[in-house]
Write a protein that holds these residues in place. Structure first.
Motif, PDB file in Angstrom:
ATOM      1  N   THR A 252      10.973   4.005  -1.655  1.00 34.44           N
ATOM      2  CA  THR A 252       9.730   3.464  -2.213  1.00 34.44           C
ATOM      3  C   THR A 252       9.871   1.985  -2.541  1.00 34.44           C
ATOM      4  O   THR A 252       8.954   1.184  -2.287  1.00 34.44           O
ATOM      5  N   PHE A 253      11.027   1.612  -3.105  1.00 35.74           N
ATOM      6  CA  PHE A 253      11.228   0.225  -3.533  1.00 35.74           C
ATOM      7  C   PHE A 253      11.982  -0.607  -2.503  1.00 35.74           C
ATOM      8  O   PHE A 253      12.347  -1.747  -2.768  1.00 35.74           O
ATOM      9  N   GLY A 254      12.217  -0.038  -1.329  1.00 37.14           N
ATOM     10  CA  GLY A 254      12.729  -0.805  -0.193  1.00 37.14           C
ATOM     11  C   GLY A 254      14.141  -1.317  -0.338  1.00 37.14           C
ATOM     12  O   GLY A 254      14.468  -2.388   0.201  1.00 37.14           O
ATOM     13  N   SER A 255      15.007  -0.577  -1.012  1.00 32.90           N
ATOM     14  CA  SER A 255      16.368  -1.072  -1.207  1.00 32.90           C
ATOM     15  C   SER A 255      17.133  -1.105   0.107  1.00 32.90           C
ATOM     16  O   SER A 255      17.209  -0.110   0.825  1.00 32.90           O
ATOM     17  N   PRO A 256      17.733  -2.256   0.445  1.00 34.37           N
ATOM     18  CA  PRO A 256      18.556  -2.330   1.661  1.00 34.37           C
ATOM     19  C   PRO A 256      19.955  -1.753   1.452  1.00 34.37           C
ATOM     20  O   PRO A 256      20.691  -1.544   2.413  1.00 34.37           O
ATOM     21  N   ALA A 257      20.342  -1.517   0.197  1.00 34.87           N
ATOM     22  CA  ALA A 257      21.639  -0.907  -0.095  1.00 34.87           C
ATOM     23  C   ALA A 257      21.503   0.602  -0.073  1.00 34.87           C
ATOM     24  O   ALA A 257      20.426   1.154  -0.331  1.00 34.87           O
ATOM     25  N   MET A 258      22.611   1.277   0.234  1.00 36.47           N
ATOM     26  CA  MET A 258      22.668   2.731   0.104  1.00 36.47           C
ATOM     27  C   MET A 258      23.041   3.026  -1.345  1.00 36.47           C
ATOM     28  O   MET A 258      24.203   2.860  -1.743  1.00 36.47           O
ATOM     29  N   ILE A 259      22.054   3.409  -2.140  1.00 35.52           N
ATOM     30  CA  ILE A 259      22.279   3.686  -3.563  1.00 35.52           C
ATOM     31  C   ILE A 259      22.528   5.181  -3.710  1.00 35.52           C
ATOM     32  O   ILE A 259      21.668   5.992  -3.369  1.00 35.52           O
ATOM     33  N   MET A 260      23.714   5.526  -4.207  1.00 35.40           N
ATOM     34  CA  MET A 260      24.103   6.929  -4.234  1.00 35.40           C
ATOM     35  C   MET A 260      24.665   7.335  -5.582  1.00 35.40           C
ATOM     36  O   MET A 260      25.468   6.604  -6.173  1.00 35.40           O
ATOM     37  N   ASN A 261      24.247   8.516  -6.031  1.00 34.82           N
ATOM     38  CA  ASN A 261      24.891   9.145  -7.160  1.00 34.82           C
ATOM     39  C   ASN A 261      26.271   9.620  -6.708  1.00 34.82           C
ATOM     40  O   ASN A 261      26.424  10.165  -5.618  1.00 34.82           O
ATOM     41  N   ILE A 262      27.277   9.444  -7.532  1.00 36.37           N
ATOM     42  CA  ILE A 262      28.637   9.796  -7.154  1.00 36.37           C
ATOM     43  C   ILE A 262      28.831  11.308  -7.092  1.00 36.37           C
ATOM     44  O   ILE A 262      29.719  11.791  -6.388  1.00 36.37           O
ATOM     45  N   THR A 263      27.994  12.087  -7.793  1.00 38.83           N
ATOM     46  CA  THR A 263      28.126  13.539  -7.790  1.00 38.83           C
ATOM     47  C   THR A 263      26.989  14.169  -6.996  1.00 38.83           C
ATOM     48  O   THR A 263      26.073  13.491  -6.527  1.00 38.83           O
ATOM     49  N   ASN A 264      27.035  15.492  -6.904  1.00 40.42           N
ATOM     50  CA  ASN A 264      25.981  16.234  -6.227  1.00 40.42           C
ATOM     51  C   ASN A 264      24.751  16.413  -7.094  1.00 40.42           C
ATOM     52  O   ASN A 264      23.813  17.107  -6.700  1.00 40.42           O
ATOM     53  N   GLY A 265      24.765  15.840  -8.289  1.00 41.37           N
ATOM     54  CA  GLY A 265      23.589  15.876  -9.150  1.00 41.37           C
ATOM     55  C   GLY A 265      23.669  16.867 -10.288  1.00 41.37           C
ATOM     56  O   GLY A 265      22.689  17.050 -11.013  1.00 41.37           O
ATOM     57  N   GLU A 266      24.834  17.497 -10.460  1.00 43.11           N
ATOM     58  CA  GLU A 266      24.970  18.428 -11.575  1.00 43.11           C
ATOM     59  C   GLU A 266      24.810  17.695 -12.904  1.00 43.11           C
ATOM     60  O   GLU A 266      25.324  16.592 -13.078  1.00 43.11           O
TER      61      GLU A 266
ATOM     62  N   ARG B 275       0.808  -1.210   0.000  1.00 45.77           N
ATOM     63  CA  ARG B 275       0.000   0.000   0.000  1.00 45.77           C
ATOM     64  C   ARG B 275       0.850   1.272   0.000  1.00 45.77           C
ATOM     65  O   ARG B 275       0.580   2.210  -0.756  1.00 45.77           O
ATOM     66  N   THR B 276       1.863   1.335   0.839  1.00 44.02           N
ATOM     67  CA  THR B 276       2.667   2.561   0.921  1.00 44.02           C
ATOM     68  C   THR B 276       3.447   2.798  -0.374  1.00 44.02           C
ATOM     69  O   THR B 276       3.563   3.931  -0.841  1.00 44.02           O
ATOM     70  N   ALA B 277       3.980   1.728  -0.952  1.00 45.42           N
ATOM     71  CA  ALA B 277       4.706   1.860  -2.213  1.00 45.42           C
ATOM     72  C   ALA B 277       3.757   2.284  -3.326  1.00 45.42           C
ATOM     73  O   ALA B 277       4.092   3.133  -4.165  1.00 45.42           O
ATOM     74  N   ARG B 278       2.548   1.717  -3.342  1.00 52.66           N
ATOM     75  CA  ARG B 278       1.575   2.070  -4.373  1.00 52.66           C
ATOM     76  C   ARG B 278       1.243   3.560  -4.294  1.00 52.66           C
ATOM     77  O   ARG B 278       1.202   4.260  -5.312  1.00 52.66           O
TER      78      ARG B 278
END
Length: 393
Positions: A170-184, A114-117
């Motif tokens: 939202t998708f419950g990832s147990p890993a810390m998924i990170m962009n290597i940059t600040n998003g530029e 429900r929460t993900a939906r």
């Protein structure tokens, strides 16, 4: 006490390794990824939302932990992997979103938590509202997961890294998924030794002539085919200077640098090096974070198969390119301590200083060209244990 592992990754090259690490008790996994993907529907999405990086590799890593045998997780996976049909329209996407709000769902999304939906509906609704105001996105073959990401990006004030974190929750990832940059925002361009210009990430990963890629650049603006052809007519030095002047100013994600400094093990994963890995190493501050890391082992896992971008390059060449892009060509900072190679190590005279070669059978017999996750993780664990014991001793 848990062990912290930082893994440089792309979309699928290191997937089996990451999946096995997530199944290993006591491991806190950080996945460090760049967002320069620019192919097909991802490229269309980036053109529609100028300033946004490519979400595809982040999306792929968000499904690593999802068990297809668990109905709820299978439904989350179905959302991430679902692609809209070739004749997709805004109206069709809105109908799909409306179906997700129905009290009783059917089909592949039926068991959505429900929460993900609710979060998925929220993000897609934000995107649809934007499409109503500013039409122009070709939805054909778009990944629904990427569209969820785009909605989060818009909702969070066009903050790419905030969107990564929101979708990971939202998708419950147990890993810390990170962009290597600040998003530029930046666009990846490559030069080959024969003078050819590969104008974007899609060209870099595509079939190509056997001439080696010699240089990578991150540009402020996408390179047009006309500009690429013009550059190819210039002398090599002028070509490099022009691309360097057009470079984007990117900065490191502080969370990614912190993960590297606090890692007990750093892994340079396999993948398509010139798109998935080397561009991440170009990020200012990343090499310093690696040098300051408490990790006793910094391990490069060499590809088993040969991608289009590295035709004719052997394991030794790949190690040297890794070190060059990390600003440590002679390995004086011990940026790479070990190399895991499925085939034989290079001759002693050609080896990189300070690197220990570990030859092991890490191939997946059921998937030629891919790593067997469990076998590879066993080798990584052995390397980490041995180096830690050597330091204590």
């Amino acid at each position: 006490m848990n062990r912290a592992i930082a893994l440089f990754s792309g979309g699928r090259g290191a997937a089996s390794i990451a999946r096995s690490l997530l199944r290993t008790p006591g491991v806190d996994l950080s996945l460090l990824i760049n967002g320069y993907d620019n192919g097909l529907s991802t490229g269309a999405l980036r053109r529609y939302l100028p300033g946004m990086l490519g979400p595809s590799d982040f999306r792929k890593n968000m499904l690593l932990h999802l068990d297809p045998q668990d109905p709820r997780q299978a439904a989350l996976r179905a959302i991430l992997e679902h692609r809209l049909p070739a004749d997709a329209t805004r109206h069709g996407l809105r109908e799909l979103v409306r179906s997700l709000t129905a009290p009783a769902l059917s089909g592949p999304f039926a068991a959505l938590p429900r929460t993900a939906r609710a979060a998925i509906v929220r993000e897609l609704t934000v995107l649809l509202d934007h499409l109503d105001d500013r039409p122009g996105l070709d939805l054909a073959d778009c990944s629904l997961g990427n569209l969820v990401f785009a909605g989060a990006y818009l909702r969070l004030g066009e903050d790419f890294n905030a969107a990564v974190q929101a979708c990971a929750r939202t998708f419950g990832s147990p890993a810390m998924i990170m962009n290597i940059t600040n998003g530029e925002n930046a666009y990846l361009v490559a030069l080959k030794e024969n003078g050819r210009v590969l104008a974007d990430e899609a060209d870099i990963v595509a079939p190509q002539d056997p001439a080696a890629i010699t240089d990578l650049f991150l540009l402020r603006e996408a390179l047009t085919p006309e500009r690429a052809r013009e550059l190819e007519s210039w002398p090599a030095d002028l070509r490099r200077q022009a691309l360097a002047r057009a470079g984007a100013a990117v900065s490191p994600n502080p969370r990614a640098c912190e993960a590297l400094r606090n890692a007990d093990l750093i892994v340079y994963g396999p993948g398509t090096p010139h798109s998935s890995l080397y561009p991440s190493y170009l990020t200012p501050g990343v090499a310093d974070a690696i040098a300051a890391s408490r990790a006793t082992a910094k391990v490069l896992v060499v590809n088993i198969g040969e991608d289009h971008d590295v035709r004719g390059l052997g394991p030794d060449d790949l190690v040297r390119r890794t070190l060059r892009y990390l600003g440590d060509p002679d390995n004086q900072r011990r940026t790479v301590t070990h190399v895991v190679c499925h085939t034989s190590a290079p001759a002693h005279g050609s080896r990189v200083p300070g690197v220990r070669w570990v030859v092991a059978d890490v191939a997946d017999p059921e998937h030629p060209g891919r790593h067997h996750g469990e076998r590879t993780v066993q080798v990584l664990n052995r390397i980490a244990r041995d180096t830690m014991l050597a330091r204590v001793g």
